[in-house]
Write a protein that holds these residues in place. Structure first.
Motif, PDB file in Angstrom:
ATOM      1  N   HIS A  75       4.152  28.035 -15.231  1.00  0.00           N
ATOM      2  CA  HIS A  75       2.861  27.899 -15.656  1.00  0.00           C
ATOM      3  C   HIS A  75       3.209  27.782 -17.066  1.00  0.00           C
ATOM      4  N   ARG A 133      10.892  28.052 -18.605  1.00  0.00           N
ATOM      5  CA  ARG A 133      12.470  28.691 -18.672  1.00  0.00           C
ATOM      6  C   ARG A 133      13.280  27.559 -18.749  1.00  0.00           C
ATOM      7  N   ASP A 144       8.328  29.374 -27.761  1.00  0.00           N
ATOM      8  CA  ASP A 144       7.903  30.719 -27.712  1.00  0.00           C
ATOM      9  C   ASP A 144       8.576  31.613 -26.556  1.00  0.00           C
ATOM     10  N   PHE A 145       9.117  32.735 -27.226  1.00  0.00           N
ATOM     11  CA  PHE A 145       9.798  33.443 -26.091  1.00  0.00           C
ATOM     12  C   PHE A 145       9.061  34.477 -25.645  1.00  0.00           C
ATOM     13  N   GLU A 146       7.731  34.610 -26.015  1.00  0.00           N
ATOM     14  CA  GLU A 146       6.715  35.387 -25.288  1.00  0.00           C
ATOM     15  C   GLU A 146       6.371  34.597 -23.818  1.00  0.00           C
ATOM     16  N   LYS A 147       6.417  33.429 -23.867  1.00  0.00           N
ATOM     17  CA  LYS A 147       6.072  32.433 -22.826  1.00  0.00           C
ATOM     18  C   LYS A 147       7.414  31.701 -22.298  1.00  0.00           C
ATOM     19  N   GLY A 148       8.477  32.221 -22.376  1.00  0.00           N
ATOM     20  CA  GLY A 148       9.802  31.584 -21.864  1.00  0.00           C
ATOM     21  C   GLY A 148      10.857  32.446 -22.094  1.00  0.00           C
ATOM     22  N   ARG A 149      12.080  31.820 -21.631  1.00  0.00           N
ATOM     23  CA  ARG A 149      13.335  32.389 -21.643  1.00  0.00           C
ATOM     24  C   ARG A 149      14.493  31.345 -21.558  1.00  0.00           C
ATOM     25  N   CYS A 196       2.618  29.546 -19.363  1.00  0.00           N
ATOM     26  CA  CYS A 196       2.976  30.908 -20.236  1.00  0.00           C
ATOM     27  C   CYS A 196       4.166  31.155 -19.813  1.00  0.00           C
ATOM     28  N   ASP A 197       5.000  30.603 -18.688  1.00  0.00           N
ATOM     29  CA  ASP A 197       6.285  30.896 -18.150  1.00  0.00           C
ATOM     30  C   ASP A 197       7.019  29.654 -17.978  1.00  0.00           C
TER      31      ASP A 197
END
Lengths: 499, 499
Positions: B237, B242, B219-224, B239-240
């Protein structure tokens, strides 16, 4: 407790602040969208820890001991104690509950303001803004002041400067600016900004502007440039100073002006001495002095003809269309176009200051209680017409345009214009001290000016107050004279004015 | 003190850990070079704070109260207390001075190892590695153990698993692998990896692989996804989360294999329940279970034929040269080429495990004191020849190749192979539970498998131990059977082996 132990405690706090600064930077630059909720909680947790450590009994006792020993301290250490005590005693005066209430009010203030601006309906914002104004007045009471409660708020951003001083300076400036802008408006010189519009690759824009600021002195071994919606400069240490910019496909100067502005801030931070990191000697003097550095590079240097004598060929080489068809003279006039705008952030260096003066006048009266929040749009719109000859048709383009008040930042606005005044006064001194300064710039020699700023301003951190710094460097108090002279000379030429 | 107050203290500590994780991420991804010195001091300052908060009297008293109340807690809360107590009591047993000494030894260990590897001279590393081994043995004594001191070290990475168990499993695996690899070596099937080499634009590589992992469920809304020298996954988290990768201009699979590997880790972290954030229920079970997720996606799924039935057209479309000239069959064989290598990180999924078994055997004896640091190159080189039929000509390509020991990470290596075994055993269970799983994958339907992993593994955090988790999901203890079957079946086909 010896001084170094005390210093180490300050450094530890500063490191936590750097972590917060990175969390903020990342949030604006790279954080994925859904990270936002937890990010603000992480920042709040760290901010709480920092506050605890700063107002701890331990630091208080160190400060009390050091203040007793003051006569035996070196002048630098004395300055450290003076400045830490300043911040400490202010923070101590604010009850924890009040600080939290204000933070909550600012946080909802931001969302409500955003919504109100979107709908261009000031009434939506009135109750919350009233609440925030009342809290800020309460803050002033907690902190204490001599004449105006507004002074207690300005003091956070521009230590030691009071509203009476600013009023006098701004009155002078306004008296010059209003008729001056009318003269420009009536000038027969007409400038068409469209001839420098084009279709510019953003990757190329950033490469070109990176090479420009590198040439000026921004150290990419100790910093970065990234993209954000709202450009800013942040730092974690003099060895890690980061700036951001934004792009317009059509207007290369849109990006350039924020790059060189933020670079001005960054050069200040990169010029701080690492050995002072964590202490007030490793911090900038004030927001006004900080802004003087960004505006000096952005406006006085970056919009001067000699600057572009050196860099215009680079622009032409990289963006042939449209620049091969635009002479340096024409380009210079276009980037210095004076055009009153309803929006502060889109304003040129002449009209910009009337936006600030207007906000200062309103803030002062709001905090002093002589005007009411509900009357703001009317007052705002009247002043805009009086100062700039424009009519405000929507609050979104008027009183609702800026974020500052929604977050409780009263006393911040005047530092923008103080920055312009400091910049002009410093620059005049630099011209005196550095023979052929502008010739040097036109040859791409920036180190004389940067070196001068480093040795006169950057390296001292908060050792001097803003007032002392100005007097040391220029031999006199802050005055409007240099800025007025600068504008008059420059725009007389551009607009062929009879003055 | 109620349970939620305790939980909030854990969350506050976790937020500080997230700040450290961001400081680390930034250091590897975007930090300017000269930021490094101050960055490590900032991380150290925060790490110190976290340690203080974790072993505080306050948290200890909470834990003691909660342990007394255990019978009245829900099973989930019981698991939280069990796991926090595990970590707490371990940390408490290590004297502050020892922790600092170990940190210093690891830090210089890293620089000395780097230098030794560069010069390919193990002797340069001997004194420091001896020191580190001695400190790790001391750590085991502080912590306590039943049979082998090495068990006390494994326990950090793979809680509850002891070296005796691993020895038995690895012995079985080795007995399969050594003759199996010989058979592959003697196979008449020859595979030429050069036909998938090319000249690949890195921007395009990243775009294609982003679209693949997005399709799978990252999920790129929650990662990079960013670029680094050494790929890794980190999270602040659920939600983040990477991940990072690296590129080769010539070999598109170089980048892809690290992207999908790190994605496997990231899917685990994105599958953690946000309400458990900060508690052990919001943490992965163990390094082995974590690795099972990355290897399942990277190897079992990402190097399967059905996976590429779906994605090979995308590769062909984006990188016509060379892929239009390579059939899916051929591509599949190439990406599964088995070729013993001196370097662990460059090894295929068959020979890789012998690298791990070798390291495990050496570590165990080092920590148990039955071999000496100075003898490592000789032992290493003998084993490499015995296991892989290769001769080590330089220590840089042998005993000096990995960073782990220089930082004191003993007990970490076995989790890599445990991960492979867990992955195969889980995947066999998933195939049982999800009818037509591989057909679904070949149609680009990844949510059945991802949903299965989420509900069986990710969402539980540390509620189950690794052993319980495996038994719950697969109905038996961890075994080599599934991994051996997987390899045998797959490579029998590719290399036309007679088994």
């Amino acid at each position: 407790m010896n001084f170094n132990e005390f210093k180490n405690k300050l450094i530890e706090i500063r490191r936590l602040q750097s972590a917060v600064a990175l969390l903020n930077w990342d949030q604006q630059v790279y954080m994925p969208p859904e990270g936002v909720g937890e990010r603000s909680r992480t920042i709040a947790a760290l901010a709480g820890l920092i506050h605890q450590k700063f107002i701890s009994k331990e630091l208080e006792s160190d400060l009390l001991i050091l203040r007793k020993r003051q006569s035996r301290l070196t002048t630098k250490r004395k300055a450290v104690v003076r400045e830490v005590w300043r911040d400490f005693s202010r923070e101590k005066k604010l009850p924890q509950k009040f600080v939290e209430e204000l933070a909550r009010a600012a946080s909802s203030g931001y969302s409500i303001w955003k919504e109100a601006r979107k709908k261009s309906d000031f009434n939506l914002f009135v109750p919350q803004l009233k609440k925030i104004v009342n809290l800020k007045r309460k803050e002033a009471e907690y902190v204490g002041y001599k004449n105006s409660p507004y002074d207690a708020l300005i003091d956070v951003y521009e230590p030691g400067v009071v509203s009476e001083e600013i009023s006098a300076i701004f009155f002078e400036l306004k008296s010059f600016l209003i008729p001056f802008i009318k003269k420009i408006k009536n000038s027969s010189v007409k400038i068409d900004p469209n001839c420098i519009m084009g279709n510019f690759d953003t990757k190329k824009q950033i490469d070109v502007f990176k090479s420009i600021i590198k040439k000026i002195g921004f150290d990419f071994e100790k910093g970065r440039l990234d993209e954000t919606t709202h450009p800013f400069c942040t730092n974690f240490h003099p060895c890690d100073v980061r700036i951001t910019t934004r792009f317009s496909k059509n207007d290369v100067m849109y990006c350039f002006s924020s790059v060189i502005h933020e670079m001005g801030h960054a050069l200040y931070e990169q010029g701080i001495l690492p050995e002072n990191f964590g202490t007030p000697l490793g911090e900038s003097v004030s927001l006004g002095i900080h802004e003087s550095q960004s505006r000096l590079w952005e406006k006085i240097v970056g919009q001067s003809k000699h600057f572009w004598v050196y860099f215009y060929p680079l622009l032409k080489k990289n963006f042939q269309d449209p620049f091969v068809n635009v002479s340096l003279e024409e380009f210079y006039r276009i980037i210095n176009l004076v055009k009153p705008s309803l929006i502060r952030t889109e304003s040129d260096e002449v009209t910009y200051n009337l936006h600030i003066i207007l906000r200062f006048e309103i803030e002062k009266e709001l905090i002093e209680g002589s005007i009411d929040v509900a009357d703001l749009p009317e007052i705002w719109n009247q002043k805009i017409e009086e100062y700039l000859g424009l009519k405000v048709k929507k609050d979104a383009l008027g009183v609702l345009q800026d974020v500052h008040w929604s977050g409780g930042d009263f006393g911040y606005f005047p530092t923008y214009t103080l920055g312009n005044l400091y910049a002009a006064q410093f620059y005049a001194a630099a011209k005196n001290d550095i023979p052929g300064l502008e010739k040097k710039v036109s040859l791409g020699q920036f180190s004389p000016l940067l070196g001068w700023l480093r040795s006169k301003i950057h390296m001292h951190g908060k050792f001097y107050t803003a007032g002392d710094l100005v007097r040391n460097i220029t031999g006199e108090n802050l005055s409007t004279k240099y800025f007025v002279d600068y504008l008059a000379k420059k725009y007389k030429d551009i607009y062929k004015l009879k003055i």
